[in-house]
Enzyme design. Structure first.
Site, mmCIF file in Angstrom:
data_model
loop_
_atom_site.group_PDB
_atom_site.id
_atom_site.type_symbol
_atom_site.label_atom_id
_atom_site.label_comp_id
_atom_site.label_asym_id
_atom_site.label_seq_id
_atom_site.Cartn_x
_atom_site.Cartn_y
_atom_site.Cartn_z
ATOM 1 N N ARG A 66 0.801 -1.223 0.000
ATOM 2 C CA ARG A 66 0.000 0.000 0.000
ATOM 3 C C ARG A 66 0.833 1.271 0.000
ATOM 4 N NH1 ARG A 66 -3.591 -1.636 4.777
ATOM 5 N NH2 ARG A 66 -2.916 -3.794 4.614
ATOM 6 N N GLU A 103 1.133 -6.200 12.820
ATOM 7 C CA GLU A 103 -0.010 -6.315 13.732
ATOM 8 C C GLU A 103 -0.677 -7.688 13.619
ATOM 9 O OE1 GLU A 103 -3.325 -3.617 13.147
ATOM 10 O OE2 GLU A 103 -3.841 -3.650 15.265
#
Ligand code: PRP
Ligand code: ADE
Length: 178
Positions: A66, A103
């Protein structure tokens, strides 16, 4: 003005609870990309900050995947080049690599060995900072390549996870906080 621009971007980010796993609120940036005004506003705000703070930046380094959505647009605005840090096995030729956790998983990042000259001044860009594992790994990889890291840029910072602390002493610039 700036506050209105930031509010406009913030409202474009969609939360998806329990994606990709339970307990994670996924912050979806797709609506920003779908709205040309929102996307150009993101780039405007990054450009303004970089021109003021890092006028001597030589390369923008973007993170797979991204970071690739914002990095080349910013690099073009600034008139500098764009370098890709990719997930393992995607780049041809000799590469340098580093492993990391994020994460919701773990991965390995690579850069082409000849992408950066020693001492070149770089900014690293991604869409989002969560634990900071990904950007920290990118910083380690860039240090290994002897780049001079001026700082890191993200659209979204998840402040509760204290990812910015892991990047120190490299400064982090983020537009929207959750
Ligand atoms: C996401 C995001 C950041 C990273 C942030 O990428 O785009 O790169 O996680 O998490 P961290 O701060 O805890 O490291 P992901 O690895 O999911 O890959 P993608 O961009 O290919 O979707
Ligand atoms: N990458 C790591 N954590 C994320 C989150 N909560 N939303 C979107 N991308 C992420």
């Amino acid at each position: 003005n700036r506050e209105e621009k930031l509010k406009y971007i913030r409202e474009k980010i969609r939360p998806f609870p329990d994606f990709p796993s339970k307990g994670i609120i996924f912050r979806d940036i797709c609506p920003i990309l779908k709205d040309p005004k929102a996307l150009s506003t993101v780039i405007d705000l990054f450009e303004e900050h970089v021109r003021q703070t890092y006028p001597d930046v030589e390369l923008i380094v973007g993170l797979d995947a991204r970071g690739f959505l914002f990095g080349p647009l910013l690099a073009q605005r600034l008139g500098v080049g764009f370098i890709l840090i990719r997930k393992k096995g995607k780049l041809p030729g000799p590469t340098a690599s580093v492993g990391y956790t994020l994460e919701y998983g773990k991965a390995e990042a690579e850069v082409q060995e000849d992408a950066i000259e020693p001492g070149q001044k770089i900014l690293i860009i991604d869409d989002l900072l969560a634990t900071g594992g990904t950007l920290y790994a990118a910083c380690e990889l860039m240090k290994k390549q002897k780049a001079q890291i001026l700082g890191c840029l993200v659209v979204i910072e998840l402040t509760d996870l204290n990812g910015a602390d892991r990047l120190k002493p490299s400064p982090l610039f983020s537009l929207v906080h959750f």
